[in-house]
Design an enzyme around this catalytic site. Structure first.
Site, short mmCIF file in Angstrom:
data_model
loop_
_atom_site.label_atom_id
_atom_site.label_comp_id
_atom_site.label_asym_id
_atom_site.label_seq_id
_atom_site.Cartn_x
_atom_site.Cartn_y
_atom_site.Cartn_z
N ASP A 123 -11.84 1.56 3.25
CA ASP A 123 -12.04 0.12 3.07
C ASP A 123 -13.51 -0.22 2.82
OD1 ASP A 123 -9.88 -1.68 3.08
OD2 ASP A 123 -9.48 -1.29 5.21
N GLN A 137 -5.55 -2.18 9.30
CA GLN A 137 -5.24 -3.47 8.68
C GLN A 137 -5.82 -4.61 9.52
OE1 GLN A 137 -3.74 -3.90 5.68
NE2 GLN A 137 -4.09 -6.08 5.90
N LYS A 157 0.84 -1.21 0.00
CA LYS A 157 0.00 0.00 0.00
C LYS A 157 0.88 1.26 0.00
CE LYS A 157 -3.72 -2.53 2.14
NZ LYS A 157 -4.31 -3.07 3.36
N1 GUN Z 1 -6.85 -7.68 5.38
C1 GUN Z 1 -7.00 -8.42 4.26
N2 GUN Z 1 -7.57 -7.68 3.27
C2 GUN Z 1 -7.78 -6.45 3.81
C3 GUN Z 1 -8.34 -5.24 3.28
O1 GUN Z 1 -8.77 -5.14 2.13
N3 GUN Z 1 -8.38 -4.20 4.15
C4 GUN Z 1 -7.93 -4.28 5.43
N4 GUN Z 1 -8.02 -3.21 6.19
N5 GUN Z 1 -7.42 -5.38 5.94
C5 GUN Z 1 -7.34 -6.46 5.13
#
Ligand code: GUN
Length: 291
Positions: free
Chosen positions: A118, A95, A51
């Protein structure tokens, strides 16, 4: 046909770079994404560094908050509340999974919906389920990325039987909600850990979307000839021949399904890059919308 998420993500990021340049010119700063990570889950560390790299490529600033695995619920809540109030922060991402799973609901629900890049907060999920979403709304990144990839490769979902494996809040549920809307018109089946037998459901599917995290759960003998196979799995298999000590593999037995499917996503290079590209897009959407 191999569906290259890398190729589609690269096109998305190129377009985003011009939107972030426009934002910088108009508002004198770059869009800003705040990333919160608790603990050192190796998969999460990989996602977060991916990211950060994508932010750099698209002209988005990021502010990172790394906490130990035993961080208190209060500290996380307080951090999010401050970010909610901070006008220089456009998007907030926590996350998942959190080291303490029971905290996830409270922590996610603390994020201001307009900064929820998200698309995980109750009001954003509710809007998605009700079909109250336009281009400026925040939709979960993996399902959004899968639809963008299907559109790019002109794979239509109208009247198709689509089997989703996995009922997570991150992928399975929002994916099902999107596909059943009037603009997608699919007939959706969601299989999960207590489904009696997934085979008959997979067998009739024109499109299979697997998001369960079990390597090899989808094999060629299960799928229909000409099916489209979307592999969301990101499984680490120990491999001493690799420098990292592991190799990444999806949920799908790729080699055997490649012969029988009409289209398939590779792992890595399929859904993963699309998820990250959609996170960048959601951050830019939130930045413009919140001005
Ligand atoms: N963990 C696995 N995929 C994701 C996602 O798309 N967003 C977040 N925040 N955590 C994750």
């Amino acid at each position: 046909m191999i569906l290259s998420g890398r190729e589609v993500a690269s096109a998305v990021k190129k377009e985003l770079s011009s939107r972030t340049a426009e934002f910088l010119e108009k508002y004198g700063r770059r869009p800003l994404l705040a990333v919160i990570l608790a603990g050192n889950n190796p998969a999460s560390l990989t996602y977060v560094s991916g990211k950060q790299k994508a932010c750099d490529e698209t002209g988005i600033d990021h502010r990172d908050f790394f906490f130990d695995a035993d961080v208190s619920r209060q500290t996380l809540v307080q951090t999010i509340k401050e970010l909610n109030e901070d006008k220089s922060v456009d998007g907030i991402l926590v996350q998942l999974p959190l080291p303490n799973h029971e905290d996830e609901e409270l922590i996610i629900n603390t994020i201001a919906p307009e900064k929820d890049v998200d698309g995980f907060t109750p009001s954003n999920v509710g809007k998605l389920l009700l079909g109250q979403i336009g281009h400026e709304d925040l939709v979960a990144c993996t399902p959004k990325g899968i639809l963008r990839m299907l559109d790019y490769y002109k794979i239509c979902t109208d009247s198709k039987n689509i089997c989703i494996l996995g009922r997570s809040n991150i992928v399975g549920k929002p994916m099902a909600a999107l596909l059943m809307q009037r603009d997608r018109n699919a007939t959706v089946t969601v299989c999960h850990s207590l489904t009696d037998n997934i085979v008959p459901h997979v067998k009739i599917a024109d499109i299979v979307i697997s998001a369960v995290g079990k390597p090899g759960i989808v094999t060629a003998d299960m799928i229909k000839e000409g099916a489209v196979i979307i592999d969301v799995g990101m499984n680490r298999i120990p491999d001493s021949s690799k420098k990292s000590g592991y190799r990444l593999t999806g949920d799908v037995d790729y080699q055997s399904c490649l012969e029988k499917a009409s289209a398939i996503t590779p792992v890595p290079g399929g859904v993963g890059p699309m998820t990250i590209a959609m996170l960048m897009e959601n951050t830019v959407i939130a930045a413009f919308r919140n001005r």
